[in-house]
Write a protein that holds these residues in place. Sequence first.
Motif, PDB file in Angstrom:
ATOM      1  N   THR A 241       1.207  -1.324  -0.013  1.00 55.56           N
ATOM      2  CA  THR A 241      -0.232   0.173   0.240  1.00 55.56           C
ATOM      3  C   THR A 241       0.705   1.520   0.364  1.00 55.56           C
ATOM      4  O   THR A 241       1.231   2.060  -1.233  1.00 55.56           O
ATOM      5  CB  THR A 241      -0.867   0.234   1.406  1.00 55.56           C
ATOM      6  OG1 THR A 241      -0.243  -0.063   2.504  1.00 55.56           O
ATOM      7  CG2 THR A 241      -1.955  -0.996   0.303  1.00 55.56           C
ATOM      8  N   THR A 242       1.388   1.922   0.523  1.00 55.49           N
ATOM      9  CA  THR A 242       2.114   2.733   1.600  1.00 55.49           C
ATOM     10  C   THR A 242       4.117   2.817   2.222  1.00 55.49           C
ATOM     11  O   THR A 242       2.802   2.528   2.760  1.00 55.49           O
ATOM     12  CB  THR A 242       1.207   3.611   1.751  1.00 55.49           C
ATOM     13  OG1 THR A 242       0.479   4.363   2.762  1.00 55.49           O
ATOM     14  CG2 THR A 242       0.175   4.433   0.930  1.00 55.49           C
ATOM     15  N   ASN A 243       4.075   3.463   1.918  1.00 52.01           N
ATOM     16  CA  ASN A 243       5.509   3.509   2.272  1.00 52.01           C
ATOM     17  C   ASN A 243       5.847   4.967   2.747  1.00 52.01           C
ATOM     18  O   ASN A 243       5.943   5.774   1.721  1.00 52.01           O
ATOM     19  CB  ASN A 243       6.800   2.663   2.080  1.00 52.01           C
ATOM     20  CG  ASN A 243       6.150   1.566   1.945  1.00 52.01           C
ATOM     21  OD1 ASN A 243       5.694   0.487   1.429  1.00 52.01           O
ATOM     22  ND2 ASN A 243       6.523  -0.089   3.137  1.00 52.01           N
ATOM     23  N   GLY A 291       3.723   5.238  -3.369  1.00 52.21           N
ATOM     24  CA  GLY A 291       2.274   4.742  -3.100  1.00 52.21           C
ATOM     25  C   GLY A 291       1.485   4.456  -2.533  1.00 52.21           C
ATOM     26  O   GLY A 291      -0.093   4.373  -2.488  1.00 52.21           O
ATOM     27  N   ASP A 292       1.278   6.273  -1.746  1.00 49.26           N
ATOM     28  CA  ASP A 292      -0.272   7.901  -2.803  1.00 49.26           C
ATOM     29  C   ASP A 292      -0.485   7.742  -3.660  1.00 49.26           C
ATOM     30  O   ASP A 292      -0.287   9.212  -4.119  1.00 49.26           O
ATOM     31  CB  ASP A 292       0.169   8.160  -0.803  1.00 49.26           C
ATOM     32  CG  ASP A 292      -1.088   9.266  -0.916  1.00 49.26           C
ATOM     33  OD1 ASP A 292      -2.189   9.348  -1.530  1.00 49.26           O
ATOM     34  OD2 ASP A 292      -1.082   9.998   0.217  1.00 49.26           O
ATOM     35  N   VAL A 293      -1.787   7.023  -4.060  1.00 51.13           N
ATOM     36  CA  VAL A 293      -2.007   7.858  -5.116  1.00 51.13           C
ATOM     37  C   VAL A 293      -3.681   8.040  -5.174  1.00 51.13           C
ATOM     38  O   VAL A 293      -5.283   8.065  -6.277  1.00 51.13           O
ATOM     39  CB  VAL A 293      -1.946   6.710  -6.069  1.00 51.13           C
ATOM     40  CG1 VAL A 293      -1.335   6.141  -6.659  1.00 51.13           C
ATOM     41  CG2 VAL A 293      -2.670   5.435  -5.873  1.00 51.13           C
ATOM     42  N   SER A 294      -4.479   8.170  -3.807  1.00 48.04           N
ATOM     43  CA  SER A 294      -5.315   8.594  -3.468  1.00 48.04           C
ATOM     44  C   SER A 294      -5.790  10.045  -3.494  1.00 48.04           C
ATOM     45  O   SER A 294      -7.072  10.407  -3.605  1.00 48.04           O
ATOM     46  CB  SER A 294      -5.488   8.547  -2.084  1.00 48.04           C
ATOM     47  OG  SER A 294      -4.950   9.600  -1.180  1.00 48.04           O
ATOM     48  N   ARG A 295      -5.255  11.177  -3.743  1.00 48.44           N
ATOM     49  CA  ARG A 295      -5.665  11.694  -4.304  1.00 48.44           C
ATOM     50  C   ARG A 295      -5.520  12.736  -5.138  1.00 48.44           C
ATOM     51  O   ARG A 295      -5.026  11.798  -6.215  1.00 48.44           O
ATOM     52  CB  ARG A 295      -4.091  12.987  -3.363  1.00 48.44           C
ATOM     53  CG  ARG A 295      -2.932  12.689  -4.098  1.00 48.44           C
ATOM     54  CD  ARG A 295      -1.815  13.360  -3.681  1.00 48.44           C
ATOM     55  NE  ARG A 295      -1.819  12.481  -1.560  1.00 48.44           N
ATOM     56  CZ  ARG A 295      -1.274  13.829  -0.954  1.00 48.44           C
ATOM     57  NH1 ARG A 295      -0.658  14.906  -1.103  1.00 48.44           N
ATOM     58  NH2 ARG A 295      -1.181  12.994   0.147  1.00 48.44           N
TER      59      ARG A 295
END
Length: 386
Positions: A241-243, A291-295
């Motif tokens: 997920t994210t790091n 890995g943060d592709v939420s925005r």
Amino acid sequence: MTIPVLSFFTGAGLLDLGMHNAGFNVVWRNEYHPAFIKGFQSGFSSHLGIHTDDLPVNGLSITDLTPYSIRQEAFTGRQWPEAFGVIGGPPCPDFSVGGKNKGADGDNGRLTGVYFEQIKGLQPTFFIFENVKGILSTVRHRKYLVSQLDKLKNDYVFDIKILNSLDLGVPQDRERVVVIGFHKAYLSDITDTMEFREIVRKNAFLLQNDLDRNCFTMTSWFDWPFENKFDNAKFKYAWPTTNRFGTEISKPNDVPLELCVGHYLENLSNLQNQDEFFKPISDKFHSVEEGDVSRKSFKRLHRWRYSPTAAYGNNEVHLHPYKARRLSVREAMKIQTIPDTYILPQDMTLSDKYKTIGNGVPVQLAQLVGAKVMETLENEMISVGN
């Protein structure tokens, strides 16, 4: 005989390149945007080792062309082909859920109708149409697509599929609607079977009447490309997920390297277009987690995961997984499976480079689809010639 192909909305020529790799000969191209023409000619000439003079592009709007003028330009001086194809992916913002969503009423949306009119007039042996998933999954847009296909039903049999690039070995979660059509006059026994006619009848009913569903229940008669080891890849594997940005991360054992962005970002320093990227200014380049592709913007890729659609919108190029900047032009090209020998020119703006890269379909997807079209033609046509 190599089967010639006419290309509309050529852009960077990624669909063209896939068809070329599958054994077709793209003999005519149409692209309205001058910068994209320059990019295409530079990329193809560097990749194929030929001069740009041997890569002419018709720069008129598709609305200003007639089937007669296209035929004269494409085949003058050549023997009239026994078989030829038409390919194209009309501009898709008007059908995109995240885009303008104007559908057939938008300036770009109307071009889809013009494209199908050109197919009707040219009467190619086969055609390929590709677009965003929204043109099939949104009721209003789907009705429009059905109305365009209805123009061709007397002459063509066609099949429709939503293909995810990820399932075909491309490190990118990108769904595209692909329509494949074959002229009835050039097919042999396949169209005469009871099973085939029943599939076509059921699919036509679903398209016309079952508009509240996603069309996944349609039965395919075309042998679409399939990579078993990557099928349903988005849900098959335990993706990270994210790091925290800047930390060292080992690849999980159970995710395929071929679908990981990090695999495509290694050893690029000596490649053309690698030192081209937007200058990082914002503090977000250091704070967004890997890995943060939420925005909506400032999406940072994860090195051991696939990418969302490569290069999208208004210069919304993804952030590099472990460097404080956006992806370079070459890195975006790698995610689109564009070969290293395909080089975009220095005097082309970064915005135009990213836009033409992002607009195209991954080369690997195009090649796999093209190979299946070639296989069908060789197996089913009355005569293609050799």
